[in-house]
Design a protein around this motif. Sequence first.
Motif, PDB file in Angstrom:
ATOM      1  N   SER A  46      34.061  42.174  43.091  1.00 20.13           N
ATOM      2  CA  SER A  46      34.510  42.281  44.450  1.00 20.13           C
ATOM      3  C   SER A  46      33.640  43.499  44.956  1.00 20.13           C
ATOM      4  O   SER A  46      33.570  44.770  44.224  1.00 20.13           O
ATOM      5  CB  SER A  46      35.979  42.630  44.794  1.00 20.13           C
ATOM      6  OG  SER A  46      36.010  42.937  46.329  1.00 20.13           O
ATOM      7  N   GLU A  73      41.011  45.008  40.114  1.00 19.25           N
ATOM      8  CA  GLU A  73      40.154  45.159  41.500  1.00 19.25           C
ATOM      9  C   GLU A  73      39.883  46.533  41.784  1.00 19.25           C
ATOM     10  O   GLU A  73      38.456  47.039  41.955  1.00 19.25           O
ATOM     11  CB  GLU A  73      40.409  44.433  42.603  1.00 19.25           C
ATOM     12  CG  GLU A  73      39.396  44.245  43.869  1.00 19.25           C
ATOM     13  CD  GLU A  73      40.037  43.496  44.851  1.00 19.25           C
ATOM     14  OE1 GLU A  73      39.201  43.521  46.129  1.00 19.25           O
ATOM     15  OE2 GLU A  73      41.134  43.077  44.561  1.00 19.25           O
ATOM     16  N   GLU A 128      39.527  40.176  40.418  1.00 22.26           N
ATOM     17  CA  GLU A 128      38.625  40.316  41.225  1.00 22.26           C
ATOM     18  C   GLU A 128      37.215  41.478  40.824  1.00 22.26           C
ATOM     19  O   GLU A 128      37.173  42.452  41.346  1.00 22.26           O
ATOM     20  CB  GLU A 128      38.934  40.672  42.583  1.00 22.26           C
ATOM     21  CG  GLU A 128      39.818  39.530  43.306  1.00 22.26           C
ATOM     22  CD  GLU A 128      38.933  38.394  43.736  1.00 22.26           C
ATOM     23  OE1 GLU A 128      37.809  38.493  43.824  1.00 22.26           O
ATOM     24  OE2 GLU A 128      39.683  37.232  44.119  1.00 22.26           O
TER      25      GLU A 128
END
Length: 230
Positions: free
Chosen positions: A151, A73, A148
Amino acid sequence: MSSILCHDLSKSYKGTASLQSASLTLTPGTVTGLLGANGAGKSTLIKCILNLIQPDSGSIKGTDGATIGYLPELANLPASATAWKTTELALRLSNNHADDTTSELLDLVHLDAKHWHKPLRHCSKGMRQRVALAYAIAGKPQWLILDEPMSGLDAMGRKQFLDILLDLNQQGIGILVCSHIVPDLVRLCDRVLLIHQGRIIDDVNITLHSMDEAEALESNLMQVAKYDHE
């Protein structure tokens, strides 16, 4: 390329279970999604597959000799580096460098050439994520694992990023992706695993990549959350 087989994985931190008897098979060339609340065990599962942490019990087969690209992420790329230098370094480290491959890879992740020589601190998150993706695929991986990856991106940025991932999958790269954004998972994935309290509680085939399938998954997730708070 063989499948990645995870059997009965368990992992605890200071007495708290993060994974509990989790088993799954990742088939080459397919896209598998991980869906669950924060703390459900998604990132722990990914780190076990990447051999960044060791499970307390269980086994993982199929990763020995496999080339795996990883996009966390927060990629934490050097802020003073440029997209060009970062990608060029990744290619050199992967022994995949040629005079024209840096530009080809930046084109592949749809980064506009006007941003190639700009310090990453002056780039948007979407641009930095594209550079991080270029870094992850520089070694021509058989598998791509993303935690992710969308994100913080706006709707247009997410769509463009998904298009890139779909293109990579069509080239034969198997993908494991964790995301909280259900419509994105439904658009991208062949199947979605629902994880709750460290257990894989559902394995949903995605056939139509439709809004109805996204709504059904979201309903399933809400039911799990509701039960957990009763």
